[in-house]
Design an enzyme around this catalytic site. Structure first.
Site, mmCIF file in Angstrom:
data_model
loop_
_atom_site.group_PDB
_atom_site.id
_atom_site.type_symbol
_atom_site.label_atom_id
_atom_site.label_comp_id
_atom_site.label_asym_id
_atom_site.label_seq_id
_atom_site.Cartn_x
_atom_site.Cartn_y
_atom_site.Cartn_z
ATOM 1 N N ARG A 136 14.020 -0.319 -15.066
ATOM 2 C CA ARG A 136 12.865 0.551 -15.263
ATOM 3 C C ARG A 136 13.277 1.908 -15.844
ATOM 4 N NH1 ARG A 136 13.043 0.281 -9.512
ATOM 5 N NH2 ARG A 136 13.875 2.170 -8.548
ATOM 6 N N GLY A 143 20.997 -4.124 -14.000
ATOM 7 C CA GLY A 143 20.783 -3.390 -15.240
ATOM 8 C C GLY A 143 19.615 -2.438 -15.116
ATOM 9 N N ASP A 145 25.871 -0.716 -7.305
ATOM 10 C CA ASP A 145 25.194 -0.337 -8.544
ATOM 11 C C ASP A 145 24.546 1.034 -8.430
ATOM 12 O OD1 ASP A 145 23.513 -2.128 -6.779
ATOM 13 O OD2 ASP A 145 21.931 -1.297 -8.043
ATOM 14 N N ASN A 146 24.520 1.595 -7.231
ATOM 15 C CA ASN A 146 24.004 2.949 -7.025
ATOM 16 C C ASN A 146 25.120 3.976 -6.835
ATOM 17 O OD1 ASN A 146 21.409 1.948 -7.132
ATOM 18 N ND2 ASN A 146 21.188 1.762 -4.915
ATOM 19 N N ASP A 154 7.675 -4.643 -13.613
ATOM 20 C CA ASP A 154 6.897 -3.997 -14.674
ATOM 21 C C ASP A 154 7.643 -2.831 -15.321
ATOM 22 O OD1 ASP A 154 6.746 -1.966 -12.754
ATOM 23 O OD2 ASP A 154 4.677 -2.427 -12.210
ATOM 24 N N GLY A 155 8.803 -2.475 -14.779
ATOM 25 C CA GLY A 155 9.592 -1.400 -15.374
ATOM 26 C C GLY A 155 9.035 -0.008 -15.148
#
Length: 477
Positions: free
Chosen positions: A93, A90, A252-253, A125-126
């Site tokens: 970041r 998901g 996912d890319n 930490d996104g």
């Protein structure tokens, strides 16, 4: 031309609801500054380039202000990473701020990367760092200028926020644009979690928003898959022809639109090496340069598996069987154009492979060699160690070239003078980390016109210095 305040939003993906994404508000940067912006990307949403000079521009794209019509959402998806299935990934970041509609009726996702933690950050930490944000910005716009399908980058902002990766860096944000951010991994997530209704909803949404023409086909989902195959093949053929290594071809890319997506440890080849690995975390060489076409087919097979509720397995297998023939046809078309070979002749593939093998044996610079050949410059010979063998090849190459006077212009129009080499990006990043953004901006402007020699920019055409060869790039951002 429009202003920031005039942008029109139509947030179609957000309307799918909480099954597909989660509401998240950006975590703004402290003391943000604009690093670089793309007037070409701004033009996609009819935005006046002068808007970049407005302080509000930096405020908006550092997460400090949000349009009232925006609906920030973090998407959920899964994917195969280095061949192993990861059940939930998901937007860890990044946030889909919303979808802007331009005056031509085109939708553009506005995705803010580095916007802080989300439910999918997986203890992270996104944040994104300045280094990776600059790299993605430059690559997005450089690939587009080369004619390689890609997501786009509108701007990069940087703040004073400390971010810890291998060492302390500064937090940054990138505004990424694409007609859609749906990935292969979106379909995999709902397929493997057996959310059948949601998967059907996602399929229908993708047909309506990305492949509307397929809705008229006898079998819409099969036709959509066929189009995805062809777009993906076209993209990878262009990667191979222009020496681009993606580095992390996880599912996912992989974009459902067949565009280059999620830039991590990418690289353009310097010396030609068919087995070049640009990601120092890829210990097995899964995503080596010469494996990209096969990995593309493998990823398409993963997508096909997720579509089996709607398409017969044998039909999907038949489409997958077309991948390599389609790839070889498109790759050879591109390489014939680069070498000035008109039409098709039976010995073309063998003649090209002999050139590439000689380049491999001599560690010839891929881009300089092909440009010199396009210019009929005798200096191409100096790129090879075994010059007698090259001379034999070159005579056959000259005999193969078109006698059409326009052929030279055609060759020059598809052989770049300027390429985003890793050492050039690193020099720009090093300056930016010292708050000097001029080199990032200069390099961006040069790469906007890669096929035309630009006065006073000779240093950007050179092979890398010793320190800039085979720079190690990681996935960390």
């Amino acid at each position: 031309m429009t202003t920031l305040a005039d942008l029109h939003f139509d947030n179609r993906f957000a309307r799918l609801g909480d099954t597909f994404s989660t509401k998240v508000v950006p975590d703004p940067l402290n003391n943000p500054r604009l690093v670089v912006s793309s007037e070409d990307a701004m033009g996609l949403i009819d935005m006046d380039p002068a808007q970049a000079d407005d302080p509000q521009f930096t405020e908006v794209f550092s997460g400090r202000q949000i349009w009232s019509a925006a609906e920030p959402r973090a998407m959920v998806y899964s994917g195969h990473q280095f061949g192993a299935y990861n059940p939930q990934l998901g937007d860890g970041r990044g946030l889909l701020l919303g979808e802007v509609v331009n005056q031509r009726g085109e939708h553009w996702d506005m995705h803010l990367k580095g916007a802080g933690s989300t439910p999918y950050s997986r203890m992270g930490d996104g944040r994104a760092v300045l280094r990776s944000s600059v790299r993605e910005f430059l690559a997005s716009e450089a690939l587009y200028a080369l004619g390689i399908p890609s997501s786009r980058a509108l701007c990069v902002t940087v703040g004073d926020d400390p971010v810890y990766r291998e060492h302390q860096e500064r937090g940054a944000m990138l505004l990424r644009m694409a007609p859609s951010h749906i990935r292969f991994g979106h379909f995999e997530f709902f397929y493997y979690t057996r959310q059948h209704d949601a998967l059907r909803q996602l399929v229908d949404f993708t047909l309506q928003t990305c492949y509307p023409a397929s809705q008229q086909a006898a079998e819409p989902v099969l036709d959509m898959y066929r189009q995805i195959v062809r777009r993906t093949v076209d993209m990878i053929a262009r990667w191979q022809a222009y020496g681009f290594c993606h580095g992390v071809m996880n599912t996912d890319n992989m974009s459902i639109l067949g565009i280059t997506f999620d830039f991590g440890p990418y690289a353009f080849l310097d010396d030609y090496d068919a087995g070049h690995i640009c990601n120092h975390s890829d210990h097995e060489g899964r995503y080596a340069f010469n494996r990209q076409p096969a990995i593309g087919q493998w990823n398409l097979a993963c997508l096909a598996q997720a579509l089996t509720p709607y398409v017969e397995v044998e039909q999907l297998k038949a489409e997958l069987a077309t991948v390599m023939p389609l790839y070889q046809t498109e790759y050879m078309r591109l390489m014939r154009a680069r070498l000035g070979w008109a039409g098709e002749q039976p010995g073309d593939e063998e003649l090209l492979q002999r050139l590439l093998q000689q380049m491999q044996d001599s560690a010839s610079d891929y881009h300089i060699t092909l440009r010199l050949l396009a210019e009929d410059d005798a200096g191409a010979r100096d790129q090879f160690i075994d010059r007698l063998t090259f001379d034999i090849w070159f005579q056959q190459h000259q005999a193969r070239q078109s006698a059409d006077p326009s052929a030279l212009a055609d060759r020059l129009s598809c052989n770049p003078v300027y390429v985003l080499r890793n050492y050039l990006a690193q020099q720009a990043i090093a300056a930016a980390e010292e708050n000097d953004f001029s080199e990032v901006r200069r390099l961006h402007q040069i790469l906007r016109q890669p096929f035309t020699r630009q006065a006073g920019q000779e240093r950007y055409t050179a092979s890398p210095p010793d320190w800039g060869r085979r720079l190690e790039i990681s996935c960390s951002s």
